[in-house]
Design an enzyme around this catalytic site. Sequence first.
Site, mmCIF file in Angstrom:
data_model
loop_
_atom_site.group_PDB
_atom_site.id
_atom_site.type_symbol
_atom_site.label_atom_id
_atom_site.label_comp_id
_atom_site.label_asym_id
_atom_site.label_seq_id
_atom_site.Cartn_x
_atom_site.Cartn_y
_atom_site.Cartn_z
ATOM 1 N N LYS A 1 0.988 -1.176 0.110
ATOM 2 C CA LYS A 1 -0.077 -0.114 0.012
ATOM 3 C C LYS A 1 0.904 1.193 0.033
ATOM 4 O O LYS A 1 1.442 1.650 1.084
ATOM 5 C CB LYS A 1 -0.891 0.070 1.220
ATOM 6 C CG LYS A 1 -1.922 1.082 1.317
ATOM 7 C CD LYS A 1 -2.351 1.915 2.184
ATOM 8 C CE LYS A 1 -1.550 2.951 2.799
ATOM 9 N NZ LYS A 1 -1.412 4.032 1.872
ATOM 10 N N GLU B 1 10.149 2.360 10.407
ATOM 11 C CA GLU B 1 10.945 3.205 9.854
ATOM 12 C C GLU B 1 10.423 4.685 10.000
ATOM 13 O O GLU B 1 9.647 5.054 9.215
ATOM 14 C CB GLU B 1 11.290 2.982 8.633
ATOM 15 C CG GLU B 1 12.120 1.784 8.527
ATOM 16 C CD GLU B 1 13.559 1.576 8.750
ATOM 17 O OE1 GLU B 1 14.194 2.563 8.737
ATOM 18 O OE2 GLU B 1 14.218 0.355 9.110
ATOM 19 N N CYS C 1 14.119 11.745 5.487
ATOM 20 C CA CYS C 1 13.963 11.488 6.721
ATOM 21 C C CYS C 1 15.327 11.757 7.649
ATOM 22 O O CYS C 1 15.542 12.103 8.626
ATOM 23 C CB CYS C 1 13.555 9.939 7.179
ATOM 24 S SG CYS C 1 14.543 8.771 6.202
ATOM 25 N N GLU D 1 10.491 17.246 13.606
ATOM 26 C CA GLU D 1 10.838 17.249 12.137
ATOM 27 C C GLU D 1 10.090 18.075 11.302
ATOM 28 O O GLU D 1 8.782 17.939 11.375
ATOM 29 C CB GLU D 1 10.526 15.685 11.699
ATOM 30 C CG GLU D 1 11.031 15.377 10.387
ATOM 31 C CD GLU D 1 10.597 13.880 10.240
ATOM 32 O OE1 GLU D 1 9.436 13.466 10.247
ATOM 33 O OE2 GLU D 1 11.291 13.166 9.662
HETATM 34 P P1 NAD Z 1 2.458 8.870 7.244
HETATM 35 O O1 NAD Z 1 2.874 8.375 8.600
HETATM 36 O O2 NAD Z 1 1.622 9.904 7.072
HETATM 37 O O3 NAD Z 1 2.160 7.971 6.215
HETATM 38 C C1 NAD Z 1 3.047 6.884 5.873
HETATM 39 C C2 NAD Z 1 2.210 5.710 5.084
HETATM 40 O O4 NAD Z 1 1.531 5.012 6.204
HETATM 41 C C3 NAD Z 1 1.300 6.019 4.135
HETATM 42 O O5 NAD Z 1 1.154 4.953 3.100
HETATM 43 C C4 NAD Z 1 0.004 6.018 4.946
HETATM 44 O O6 NAD Z 1 -1.114 6.157 3.946
HETATM 45 C C5 NAD Z 1 0.147 5.159 5.925
HETATM 46 N N1 NAD Z 1 -0.626 5.224 7.184
HETATM 47 C C6 NAD Z 1 -0.754 6.549 7.635
HETATM 48 N N2 NAD Z 1 -1.312 6.192 9.030
HETATM 49 C C7 NAD Z 1 -1.530 4.793 9.037
HETATM 50 C C8 NAD Z 1 -2.342 3.890 9.909
HETATM 51 N N3 NAD Z 1 -3.026 4.656 11.215
HETATM 52 N N4 NAD Z 1 -2.384 2.864 9.668
HETATM 53 C C9 NAD Z 1 -1.726 2.250 8.524
HETATM 54 N N5 NAD Z 1 -1.228 2.896 7.807
HETATM 55 C C10 NAD Z 1 -1.041 4.539 7.924
HETATM 56 O O7 NAD Z 1 4.059 9.622 6.710
HETATM 57 P P2 NAD Z 1 4.273 10.183 5.351
HETATM 58 O O8 NAD Z 1 3.778 11.773 5.753
HETATM 59 O O9 NAD Z 1 3.880 9.719 4.289
HETATM 60 O O10 NAD Z 1 5.819 10.357 5.203
HETATM 61 C C11 NAD Z 1 6.807 11.064 5.797
HETATM 62 C C12 NAD Z 1 7.387 10.716 7.179
HETATM 63 O O11 NAD Z 1 7.972 9.518 6.757
HETATM 64 C C13 NAD Z 1 8.507 11.280 7.854
HETATM 65 O O12 NAD Z 1 8.127 11.519 9.245
HETATM 66 C C14 NAD Z 1 9.760 10.898 7.503
HETATM 67 O O13 NAD Z 1 10.883 11.085 8.246
HETATM 68 C C15 NAD Z 1 9.233 9.424 7.250
HETATM 69 N N6 NAD Z 1 10.278 8.319 6.701
HETATM 70 C C16 NAD Z 1 11.035 7.775 7.483
HETATM 71 C C17 NAD Z 1 11.995 6.859 6.614
HETATM 72 C C18 NAD Z 1 13.096 6.117 7.117
HETATM 73 O O14 NAD Z 1 13.581 5.088 6.648
HETATM 74 N N7 NAD Z 1 12.971 6.105 8.578
HETATM 75 C C19 NAD Z 1 11.864 6.996 5.185
HETATM 76 C C20 NAD Z 1 11.133 7.932 4.666
HETATM 77 C C21 NAD Z 1 10.365 8.774 5.292
#
Ligand code: NAD
Length: 468
Positions: free
Chosen positions: A169, A244, A278, A376
């Site tokens: 997803k 992550e 990130c 962040e």
């Molecule tokens: P997000 O948490 O909003 O969403 C990430 C994914 O999870 C999306 O596909 C979203 O639809 C899904 N999601 C959101 N809430 C959910 C829930 N309750 N249950 C199941 N799925 C859910 O994050 P984002 O805004 O898409 O991404 C940015 C964040 O990702 C930043 O904090 C960034 O630092 C982090 N990130 C971390 C890494 C790493 O490797 N550590 C890499 C890239 C991005």
Amino acid sequence: MDYNKLYIDGEWIKPDSQEQIEVENPANREIIAKIPSSNKNDVDKAVNAAKRAFETWQYEDLNKRIELVEKLRDEMINKKEDMASIIMDELGRSKSFALNPQVEPYIDAMSDFIDIVKNYEFERNKDGYKVRKEPFGVVAAITPWNYPLGQIIKKIIPALLVGNTIVLKPSQKTPLVAYTLAECFDKVGFPKGVFNLVTGAGSKVGKMLTEHKDVDVVSFTGSVEGGKKVGENSIKGIKKVTLELGGKSPAILLKGGDYELGIKKALNTVYNNTGQTCSAFTRLLVPEDEKEIIEKMVVEKTKKYKFGNPYSEEKIVGPLASKKQFDKVKSYIEKGLDEGAKMIYGEIPKDSSKGYYVGPVVFTDVTNDMKIARDEIFGPVISIITYKDKEDAIKIANDTTFGLAGAVFGPEIEAKEVANKIKAGTITINQGSPTHKAPFGGYKHSGIGREGGVAGFEAFLQEKAIFS
Ligand code: NAD
């Protein structure tokens, strides 16, 4: 392309759900596609297909699995320009930034992953017993929007190579490149159900996956907020979960270090994906008596980055990915000024009616207790923070809820000593540069588990002890 479809059980199908989600180009705010907001029937179909496929895929010869992944990689090489164009449109990158770092390094990583698995010992003899590593089953891969292809590859390739099956997803904000990836899977001829794609919002489709009784592993990359919910739901169902999450990583410039190098590397991480990385080094820790020189260097170097319309020229840094990001970053810039930080370059972004453009912002006189130093921001905003001595630098670097990455620039022995004391999953020293051959992941609130390297495979393997 018609995006009102899902890839399930080896074919493109019409979703059961009639609801759709619009995908917006952040560079001009045009709606470029509509994707399904999958419903429970769609998710069930995908998970059931992955579950059926696992019955045979788990026992498939490793060489056969490798052969299919090699074919997939080759097909992706053929499609890399197409994938870069899609990422240009859905994420607002210029073509060169869409190819690298968004596409090419992850195609290369597939070769690294193949090398790792070729040398991996799935069975080890121990003192009087054997340990055998076995796949879990169905992996739900839930990915963010900031590296829409890369974050998928880091999960699904190791998971597949060791015998798991996938329901992916992708983020609803940048889901389109996953469709091209699914086309590649289709062309290569993976067995039916080994890879499945569903789309929709995290709060709905992501949640259904984390709660699904037949999902065995939830591999999540995203925000801390999302990670907490995903972790909670997954643990309720006793699923293996890896998280992550975000970061607020420090780059420490030690006295006697190469400031040019350190500033260049820090700014690249903060600006090149418009701050939406990130592991970006968003806190620049500098010796207090050299602050002025360093401020000047940071400003001079910042001026060299071109921000603007990603279609206008190569190597131009595009907009933020969404209205949500624009509003968030704008409010942090305002907050920084309210907190007493000094903006020595940049401005408060004004208008987002034609795209989510935000230029680089350099704050100085930042203290580590300010919100702009703690949260962040995920935008092109760097904070210069002074330290008194080495011990103080280490203390400030570690005074954060995150622990994803860090960098130290300084004389070799001292830099290593400082690096060893930074509580983070990845550290670069001077010229060092991370690769996918190494594990990547967070200490503290930056996550649980690792991707990349051998650890990135073991996340998808469980251990069986055998006595005979
Ligand atoms: P997000 O948490 O909003 O969403 C990430 C994914 O999870 C999306 O596909 C979203 O639809 C899904 N999601 C959101 N809430 C959910 C829930 N309750 N249950 C199941 N799925 C859910 O994050 P984002 O805004 O898409 O991404 C940015 C964040 O990702 C930043 O904090 C960034 O630092 C982090 N990130 C971390 C890494 C790493 O490797 N550590 C890499 C890239 C991005």
